[in-house]
Design a protein around this motif. Sequence first.
Motif, PDB file in Angstrom:
ATOM      1  N   ALA A 100       0.834  -1.206   0.000  1.00 20.01           N
ATOM      2  CA  ALA A 100       0.000   0.000   0.000  1.00 20.01           C
ATOM      3  C   ALA A 100       0.869   1.256   0.000  1.00 20.01           C
ATOM      4  CB  ALA A 100      -0.925  -0.019   1.211  1.00 20.01           C
ATOM      5  N   ARG A 101       1.922   1.237   0.853  1.00 16.50           N
ATOM      6  CA  ARG A 101       2.825   2.392   0.868  1.00 16.50           C
ATOM      7  C   ARG A 101       3.529   2.552  -0.483  1.00 16.50           C
ATOM      8  NH1 ARG A 101       4.061   0.165   5.953  1.00 16.50           N
ATOM      9  NH2 ARG A 101       5.971  -0.752   5.069  1.00 16.50           N
ATOM     10  N   ASN A 102       3.917   1.426  -1.056  1.00 16.67           N
ATOM     11  CA  ASN A 102       4.596   1.473  -2.354  1.00 16.67           C
ATOM     12  C   ASN A 102       3.686   2.040  -3.435  1.00 16.67           C
ATOM     13  OD1 ASN A 102       4.980  -0.210  -5.108  1.00 16.67           O
ATOM     14  ND2 ASN A 102       6.979   0.272  -4.212  1.00 16.67           N
ATOM     15  N   GLU A 103       2.434   1.658  -3.405  1.00 14.52           N
ATOM     16  CA  GLU A 103       1.508   2.165  -4.421  1.00 14.52           C
ATOM     17  C   GLU A 103       1.305   3.672  -4.285  1.00 14.52           C
ATOM     18  OE1 GLU A 103      -1.950  -0.202  -3.953  1.00 14.52           O
ATOM     19  OE2 GLU A 103      -1.211  -1.845  -5.223  1.00 14.52           O
ATOM     20  N   GLN A 104       1.261   4.158  -3.038  1.00 10.39           N
ATOM     21  CA  GLN A 104       1.154   5.605  -2.838  1.00 10.39           C
ATOM     22  C   GLN A 104       2.405   6.324  -3.368  1.00 10.39           C
ATOM     23  OE1 GLN A 104       0.401   6.231   1.318  1.00 10.39           O
ATOM     24  NE2 GLN A 104      -1.713   5.470   1.217  1.00 10.39           N
ATOM     25  N   GLN A 105       3.570   5.775  -3.026  1.00  8.39           N
ATOM     26  CA  GLN A 105       4.815   6.373  -3.507  1.00  8.39           C
ATOM     27  C   GLN A 105       4.903   6.317  -5.033  1.00  8.39           C
ATOM     28  OE1 GLN A 105       7.860   4.182  -1.479  1.00  8.39           O
ATOM     29  NE2 GLN A 105       7.469   5.151   0.516  1.00  8.39           N
ATOM     30  N   LEU A 106       4.451   5.191  -5.591  1.00  6.79           N
ATOM     31  CA  LEU A 106       4.493   5.050  -7.046  1.00  6.79           C
ATOM     32  C   LEU A 106       3.572   6.061  -7.719  1.00  6.79           C
ATOM     33  CD1 LEU A 106       5.468   3.565  -9.545  1.00  6.79           C
ATOM     34  CD2 LEU A 106       3.645   1.868  -9.179  1.00  6.79           C
ATOM     35  N   ALA A 107       2.398   6.268  -7.155  1.00 10.24           N
ATOM     36  CA  ALA A 107       1.470   7.248  -7.726  1.00 10.24           C
ATOM     37  C   ALA A 107       2.071   8.651  -7.662  1.00 10.24           C
ATOM     38  CB  ALA A 107       0.141   7.196  -6.981  1.00 10.24           C
ATOM     39  N   THR A 108       2.699   8.969  -6.518  1.00  9.33           N
ATOM     40  CA  THR A 108       3.339  10.285  -6.383  1.00  9.33           C
ATOM     41  C   THR A 108       4.489  10.444  -7.375  1.00  9.33           C
ATOM     42  OG1 THR A 108       2.756  10.329  -4.031  1.00  9.33           O
ATOM     43  CG2 THR A 108       4.473  11.841  -4.777  1.00  9.33           C
ATOM     44  N   ALA A 109       5.289   9.377  -7.527  1.00 12.83           N
ATOM     45  CA  ALA A 109       6.425   9.432  -8.449  1.00 12.83           C
ATOM     46  C   ALA A 109       5.955   9.601  -9.893  1.00 12.83           C
ATOM     47  CB  ALA A 109       7.271   8.179  -8.312  1.00 12.83           C
ATOM     48  N   ARG A 110       4.877   8.905 -10.235  1.00 11.69           N
ATOM     49  CA  ARG A 110       4.355   9.044 -11.595  1.00 11.69           C
ATOM     50  C   ARG A 110       3.830  10.454 -11.843  1.00 11.69           C
ATOM     51  NH1 ARG A 110       1.168   3.203 -12.006  1.00 11.69           N
ATOM     52  NH2 ARG A 110       3.013   1.965 -12.621  1.00 11.69           N
ATOM     53  N   GLN A 111       3.170  11.022 -10.849  1.00  8.01           N
ATOM     54  CA  GLN A 111       2.700  12.401 -10.987  1.00  8.01           C
ATOM     55  C   GLN A 111       3.882  13.365 -11.148  1.00  8.01           C
ATOM     56  OE1 GLN A 111       0.225  13.223  -7.604  1.00  8.01           O
ATOM     57  NE2 GLN A 111      -1.449  11.878  -8.291  1.00  8.01           N
ATOM     58  N   ALA A 112       4.941  13.118 -10.358  1.00  5.37           N
ATOM     59  CA  ALA A 112       6.131  13.966 -10.458  1.00  5.37           C
ATOM     60  C   ALA A 112       6.766  13.840 -11.841  1.00  5.37           C
ATOM     61  CB  ALA A 112       7.136  13.588  -9.376  1.00  5.37           C
ATOM     62  N   TYR A 113       6.784  12.624 -12.370  1.00  3.89           N
ATOM     63  CA  TYR A 113       7.363  12.413 -13.704  1.00  3.89           C
ATOM     64  C   TYR A 113       6.542  13.122 -14.780  1.00  3.89           C
ATOM     65  CZ  TYR A 113       8.971  10.008 -17.890  1.00  3.89           C
ATOM     66  OH  TYR A 113       9.458   9.719 -19.141  1.00  3.89           O
ATOM     67  N   GLU A 114       5.227  13.008 -14.693  1.00  4.12           N
ATOM     68  CA  GLU A 114       4.370  13.690 -15.659  1.00  4.12           C
ATOM     69  C   GLU A 114       4.533  15.204 -15.561  1.00  4.12           C
ATOM     70  OE1 GLU A 114       2.645  12.357 -18.015  1.00  4.12           O
ATOM     71  OE2 GLU A 114       3.130  10.295 -17.434  1.00  4.12           O
ATOM     72  N   LYS A 115       4.647  15.692 -14.324  1.00  2.00           N
ATOM     73  CA  LYS A 115       4.836  17.131 -14.143  1.00  2.00           C
ATOM     74  C   LYS A 115       6.185  17.579 -14.704  1.00  2.00           C
ATOM     75  CE  LYS A 115       4.592  20.789 -10.677  1.00  2.00           C
ATOM     76  NZ  LYS A 115       4.378  21.106  -9.240  1.00  2.00           N
ATOM     77  N   ALA A 116       7.213  16.746 -14.504  1.00  2.00           N
ATOM     78  CA  ALA A 116       8.536  17.083 -15.041  1.00  2.00           C
ATOM     79  C   ALA A 116       8.500  17.154 -16.561  1.00  2.00           C
ATOM     80  CB  ALA A 116       9.566  16.053 -14.578  1.00  2.00           C
ATOM     81  N   LEU A 117       7.777  16.218 -17.176  1.00  2.00           N
ATOM     82  CA  LEU A 117       7.649  16.259 -18.636  1.00  2.00           C
ATOM     83  C   LEU A 117       6.912  17.515 -19.090  1.00  2.00           C
ATOM     84  CD1 LEU A 117       6.804  12.536 -19.484  1.00  2.00           C
ATOM     85  CD2 LEU A 117       8.996  13.716 -19.762  1.00  2.00           C
ATOM     86  N   SER A 118       5.877  17.896 -18.331  1.00  2.00           N
ATOM     87  CA  SER A 118       5.135  19.111 -18.674  1.00  2.00           C
ATOM     88  C   SER A 118       6.018  20.347 -18.529  1.00  2.00           C
ATOM     89  CB  SER A 118       3.897  19.237 -17.785  1.00  2.00           C
ATOM     90  OG  SER A 118       3.033  18.133 -17.969  1.00  2.00           O
ATOM     91  N   VAL A 119       6.818  20.354 -17.440  1.00  2.00           N
ATOM     92  CA  VAL A 119       7.727  21.487 -17.237  1.00  2.00           C
ATOM     93  C   VAL A 119       8.748  21.566 -18.368  1.00  2.00           C
ATOM     94  CG1 VAL A 119       9.549  22.393 -15.747  1.00  2.00           C
ATOM     95  CG2 VAL A 119       7.427  21.544 -14.747  1.00  2.00           C
ATOM     96  N   LYS A 120       9.279  20.410 -18.774  1.00  2.00           N
ATOM     97  CA  LYS A 120      10.247  20.403 -19.872  1.00  2.00           C
ATOM     98  C   LYS A 120       9.605  20.895 -21.162  1.00  2.00           C
ATOM     99  CE  LYS A 120      13.232  17.513 -22.684  1.00  2.00           C
ATOM    100  NZ  LYS A 120      13.700  16.149 -23.009  1.00  2.00           N
TER     101      LYS A 120
END
Length: 245
Positions: A100-120
């Motif tokens: 459960a903790r991993n899934e939360q971290q994974l969701a946050t990491a994926r959001q961060a990755y998508e945001k990084a792509l948007s920023v780029k």
Amino acid sequence: MWQRFKRAMRSFAGFFVSSIEDPELILEQNVRDLNDQVPKMNESIAMVRANVTLLEKENAKYQDDVRSLTAKVKAAIQAGRDDLAAQYASKLQIEKDALARNEQQLATARQAYEKALSVKKAFMREKERKTQEAMNAIREARRAKWQAKVADTMESFTVAGIDSTHDEMLRKVQEKSAINEARMQMALESVDHTAASIEEEAEKIQANELVKQFKMEMGLVSSPAPVSEVGSGPEKTIGKKVGVE
């Protein structure tokens, strides 16, 4: 006093900076700085993506562990080993919590990755816009320098070039032409035209005499009688009677 001194120092520093600033060079440096940020941004995005990949692998492992422990709990219950089933159930709960903790971290990491792509994407769009503006400004600056150089050259032509001596040279040429015409007129007036005509007529007479001489030598005309023969004949006397035999 201190405030005035600081203001004077700031004004001096501002004057010094403005005097050495070259807009063209600064814009070129800005373009280089923007291009240098792209590799750094790609590196940061790669780190975010690596974190997502790591969490995805951990998530897959936790899911495998949960499935394995679930199967073991069921097998222990079927075998009548409630003690083993309890142990497996305890481990299963720990793995589920970790999942459960991993899934939360994974969701946050994926959001961060998508945001990084948007920023780029936004950065690259802004970079292209600023680069285009900078290149246009650089071309405009170079064109302005060229126009200033041409203007300086044209001004030098007007002030110290052809225009400054054109009228003077024309005047000197006209003066020389007038002087030479006057000298020619004076020379023509000083020539004795009568003497020249006499000499020309004498040359014609001499030439005619030479032609006659050649004709006589060639027998084309008879030679004139000598003067003594022309003068001989019956002698005439005054007061003397000639006798007739």
